[in-house]
Design a protein around this motif. Structure first.
Motif, PDB file in Angstrom:
ATOM      1  N   LEU A 184       0.902  -1.192  -0.009  1.00 17.15           N
ATOM      2  CA  LEU A 184       0.183  -0.008  -0.073  1.00 17.15           C
ATOM      3  C   LEU A 184       0.884   1.071   0.059  1.00 17.15           C
ATOM      4  N   PHE A 191       2.358   6.429  -7.198  1.00 16.09           N
ATOM      5  CA  PHE A 191       1.162   7.309  -7.158  1.00 16.09           C
ATOM      6  C   PHE A 191       1.598   8.923  -6.811  1.00 16.09           C
TER       7      PHE A 191
ATOM      8  N   ALA B 172      -5.846  11.671  -1.477  1.00 15.69           N
ATOM      9  CA  ALA B 172      -6.207  10.225  -2.158  1.00 15.69           C
ATOM     10  C   ALA B 172      -5.437   9.191  -1.691  1.00 15.69           C
ATOM     11  N   LEU B 176      -6.382   5.600   0.080  1.00 19.00           N
ATOM     12  CA  LEU B 176      -6.191   4.096  -0.361  1.00 19.00           C
ATOM     13  C   LEU B 176      -5.546   3.459   0.839  1.00 19.00           C
ATOM     14  N   HIS B 238     -15.808   5.224  -0.042  1.00 18.88           N
ATOM     15  CA  HIS B 238     -16.251   4.883  -1.461  1.00 18.88           C
ATOM     16  C   HIS B 238     -16.071   6.169  -2.592  1.00 18.88           C
ATOM     17  N   LYS B 239     -16.493   7.017  -2.134  1.00 18.90           N
ATOM     18  CA  LYS B 239     -16.340   8.308  -2.886  1.00 18.90           C
ATOM     19  C   LYS B 239     -14.951   8.540  -3.087  1.00 18.90           C
ATOM     20  N   LEU B 241     -12.388   6.574  -3.038  1.00 15.19           N
ATOM     21  CA  LEU B 241     -11.540   5.670  -3.693  1.00 15.19           C
ATOM     22  C   LEU B 241     -11.674   5.853  -5.334  1.00 15.19           C
ATOM     23  N   GLY B 242     -13.098   6.490  -5.575  1.00  9.07           N
ATOM     24  CA  GLY B 242     -13.225   6.773  -7.021  1.00  9.07           C
ATOM     25  C   GLY B 242     -12.425   7.709  -7.353  1.00  9.07           C
ATOM     26  N   ALA B 244      -9.487   8.334  -6.184  1.00  9.26           N
ATOM     27  CA  ALA B 244      -7.921   7.766  -6.105  1.00  9.26           C
ATOM     28  C   ALA B 244      -7.810   6.929  -7.310  1.00  9.26           C
ATOM     29  N   GLN B 263     -13.065  -2.408  -4.766  1.00 11.93           N
ATOM     30  CA  GLN B 263     -14.037  -3.574  -5.079  1.00 11.93           C
ATOM     31  C   GLN B 263     -14.565  -3.947  -3.684  1.00 11.93           C
ATOM     32  N   ALA B 266     -16.816  -0.933  -2.585  1.00 12.28           N
ATOM     33  CA  ALA B 266     -18.071  -0.896  -3.399  1.00 12.28           C
ATOM     34  C   ALA B 266     -19.028  -1.889  -2.976  1.00 12.28           C
TER      35      ALA B 266
ATOM     36  N   ARG C 249     -19.286   0.561 -11.606  1.00  9.83           N
ATOM     37  CA  ARG C 249     -19.204   1.381 -10.463  1.00  9.83           C
ATOM     38  C   ARG C 249     -20.460   2.317 -10.296  1.00  9.83           C
ATOM     39  N   VAL C 254     -19.995  -4.958  -8.455  1.00  4.78           N
ATOM     40  CA  VAL C 254     -18.803  -5.337  -7.985  1.00  4.78           C
ATOM     41  C   VAL C 254     -17.951  -6.348  -8.842  1.00  4.78           C
ATOM     42  N   ILE C 255     -16.802  -6.185  -9.605  1.00  8.20           N
ATOM     43  CA  ILE C 255     -16.305  -6.871 -10.575  1.00  8.20           C
ATOM     44  C   ILE C 255     -14.911  -7.159 -10.498  1.00  8.20           C
ATOM     45  N   PRO C 256     -14.615  -8.042  -9.249  1.00  8.26           N
ATOM     46  CA  PRO C 256     -13.303  -8.309  -8.923  1.00  8.26           C
ATOM     47  C   PRO C 256     -12.423  -8.660  -9.860  1.00  8.26           C
ATOM     48  N   ALA C 259     -11.743  -5.862 -12.367  1.00  9.16           N
ATOM     49  CA  ALA C 259     -11.020  -4.699 -11.877  1.00  9.16           C
ATOM     50  C   ALA C 259      -9.473  -5.125 -11.974  1.00  9.16           C
TER      51      ALA C 259
ATOM     52  N   LEU D 288     -22.176  -9.552  -3.555  1.00 11.94           N
ATOM     53  CA  LEU D 288     -21.366  -8.419  -3.526  1.00 11.94           C
ATOM     54  C   LEU D 288     -21.773  -7.129  -3.902  1.00 11.94           C
TER      55      LEU D 288
END
Lengths: 292, 292, 292, 292
Positions: A184, A191, B172, B176, B238-239, B241-242, B244, B263, B266, C249, C254-256, C259, D288
């Protein structure tokens, strides 16, 4: 005077045995390659030529070995600890191995009247030298209590975390969190660099808040400087993550992030970088991001 | 006496504005729903009926709003800050929004002679009330210096991390790391529980070593007790991470763990748990592991 | 005789327009770079100097453009299709763009009395040349019926999948499955090679069972030979996965795996391999496995 | 007349043995639970009371057993095949087990003059009944040639893929691709449903292009109808993915998608759905995504 047999005098084992000498124990050391036991003798311990010789008159046996098969052989193998230790001997395995192997060895030892503890450590070579290791101990409360004088001589934080095998389970969890946190932080650093941020300042403010962690404090400077001198090598971390993911699978526990970071550590080993410090995961994020 | 217009008096904004009052600033507050400005007036500030009224005579404008479109509208919209603030006014946006939007707003403000900073915060409601927020500031060194008295009145750690947008970029990265660390701790806890380990003891020893982090210190007890009272809600994370993941994509930075945890967050929102504290990710790990 | 304005005469557009000529349509082509329209004229179509000129007397307008902003500009921009097409004109957008943009454009077109369909294609340059494209069409049943003669002239499988935007949604799902399948086949191939298996034989038996897929049939031979000549470039697939992950999104899906593979495709683009065929994902698996 | 000993007469084994009877072989069956061998006798085979009895006069031995330890015991255990089979006997293991175990058993058999092949199958119960299995065979070319009459009697596609263990390796790759493809199709279906697309039409168009695969053809209808009657159970697929991920790890091959889908299959088993068909992964994507 308590006699401690110390088996496995490598990078971690030798300084741990030396700290036991300093704490006043009578320490008899043995290692497959003979020079190591001599090194211990120079520091005030005694060298034994075989496991049998080391163990025969010991009150406590400590093992510090690379992996599960090594510990199985040294404890339960022919001419091993179980064959030669006297009834009631405390056997403290400080190696990082599979929890199920620790449980089996504890049971096998108990059948022979031995009191076996799993006591893996964290803190690295520096912690071993300074006697400041964190030690996660699995076993019965009485045996852990009996082992405390020995454990306190090599570690600073000694915590009894449950029955046999629990020490290894906690160590496995520790290695999952450490690898994940390194990754992380690595993703964050790449990033931030890609966005032209002042990373020194960024690491400072990140470390102070809810994102704060020991990797930011102890490893981020090295990561920013691309200094991946070990420390703790990726090859060993790869071994430990194999233990952790297998133990999760056995217990039916789903670890999406643990599984993902295990693949990344495997990639570092596969590309020949198993000798780097585990913070070297940054190099993989850089490569994946076309910035290497 | 410096006059500060404070726009956005929600859970975070009201206590921040109140701290500015306490620090001796003349604070004029405005919020879309009028009651909030009255609450500020009761605490020694003044209530304004419109953005224009709040901003007209202010030396400094602070905005604390939910998302990128809100900030765009309040700053750059018709009858917004840019239309009514006097030349040279410092505009400090403390909202967490997209770095590219922050950069654009800074440029648009500069064209009108305004000095715009992005200064997102971390530390939550408690940090806002106590005035102990961490603040990551993007902008020119001179403008950040000029803003320091105001920032120091609401935060404890104020760090200039680079040019316009950099504050958002660091925020951001912060989000994460925080989400990823929560997930790692959640996976570790479920793993330890499944193996029958003493989790209180385990968390203690984990927190003391290289696995140590702010989540283990501040959130693990609540996670062990399944107390997911926010704190910081999953819907907001969630917002963030969108923001980021989009910023990483734009910069060509590959973030395998960041993408994976996004994910999972989400999924929590999708299943209707967006109102839980972000440490509620534990509930998903439990569900995935058949232990819920 | 039906007049078709064709806007966007690139690698896909020019052969599609040519097939319309062959099918007996009066085709007026326009492209930003003028040479392309001349190429169409040489093949029996007509060249128009502007969107306005191409569209003015057309019964049907077809657009085949790179990305969402291009389509927005050509359809809804000043001097675009919406400004110049006659009431009742069928507008068929064959580009692969964001489903929400398609929905907005359909609504904006309807306000002007136009009938807008989204009709993204799959099948690549070969499918465009051969007139064997698969076409996923979103719009009202009547408009899709009206568009069939045109669509049948460029595609082999024309399927109406739902209201406006649905074509793009299905195309997004298509791109997720394609990228994911390529990656799975790549992981399998590297795995088999590492184990010294006869990969030609293995691909044959894999293709015949439940693991069978179009990638094994059409791409595996090239992958085994490390021939990554496009075909469909990773850079375009990266764009499409951006659309797919954003649409997932927005819908809270959710699409592991989606993604995860998006990160891997991003890595290929980041390392400078966006110009390779998408089957080039194999090179990343090799690199990660230390076999490159 | 060739005598075949068939050990393991379960859902797959009994119909395979029956097909051998139909093809004119003298088949002697044995199963731990006696009723199964009687069922074979009713179909024209013979029932043996022990492995020793079944194997003693056999020219060929076929095993079809659940997992690695079962095969180890039946082949190499006391009173097992290796102890009782005559020199030169062909031993064909059709079970799906660990490649390294297959390699070891082949070597151990060779020491006793036996010719051991690994020949795992795909095609499920239906393929076993119809004699249309795909069979991936590892072993020496001569032994595979010698085994062909037997293999051709139970399978349709019999492919020699390399030396001992290779059959298992290819089967592991097969299971990775199958699980991954199911998950990709599941993510696509939930994504399409969330966007209100006509999923029947969508599946049709997806199946016809580069996204086409055997799951779309054979399983998608059941998935759309939420009919998860096995078929191939998730619990077995979970076992197979354990083999595949371990074999990848041993070979140093990094499989990000394989590792991710293994976690999802593990989650289905953990939540108690191991008895569903593997296409039931759709239920997890739905859960999920908050749509269950």
């Amino acid at each position: 005077m308590t006699t401690v047999a110390f088996l496995g005098l490598g990078i971690m084992g030798l300084p741990m045995a030396t700290n036991l000498v300093s704490a006043g124990f009578d320490v008899v050391g043995h290692n497959r390659s003979k020079g190591k036991a001599d090194a211990l003798a120079e520091r005030g311990g005694r060298a034994a030529g075989s496991v049998a010789e080391a163990v025969r008159d010991a009150d406590v046996v400590v093992t510090m070995l690379p992996d599960s098969p090594d510990v199985e052989q040294v404890l339960a193998g022919t001419d091993g600890v179980f064959a030669h230790a006297g009834a009631g001997t405390l056997v403290i395995d400080a190696s990082t191995i599979r929890p199920d192997v620790s449980r089996e060895l504890a049971a096998a030892g108990a059948e022979r009247g031995l009191r076996v503890l799993d006591a893996p450590v964290s803190g690295g070579e520096k912690g071993a030298v300074d006697g400041t290791l964190s030690i996660m101990v699995g076993g019965s409360p009485e045996d852990v209590e009996a082992a405390r004088p020995v454990l306190d001589a090599v570690g600073k934080t000694v915590v009894h975390v449950g029955p046999a095998g629990s020490g290894q389970t906690v160590k496995a969890a520790n290695q999952l969190i450490v690898a994940g946190t390194i990754e992380l932080v690595a993703e964050a650093i790449v990033f931030l660099e890609a966005h032209g941020v002042d990373t020194d300042a960024a690491v400072r403010v990140l470390a102070g808040g809810l994102a704060g962690n020991a990797i930011l404090e102890r490893k981020a400077a090295g990561m920013l400087a691309r200094d991946f001198t070990p420390g703790f090598r990726l090859a060993l971390h790869h071994k430990d993550l194999g233990i952790a993911t297998a133990a999760a699978r056995e217990a039916g526990v789903v670890i999406p992030l643990g599984a993902a970071v295990s693949q990344l550590v495997a990639a570092m080993v596969a590309r020949g970088d198993g000798g780097l410090d585990h913070s070297g995961l940054l190099a993989l994020v850089e490569q994946l991001s076309g910035r290497a």
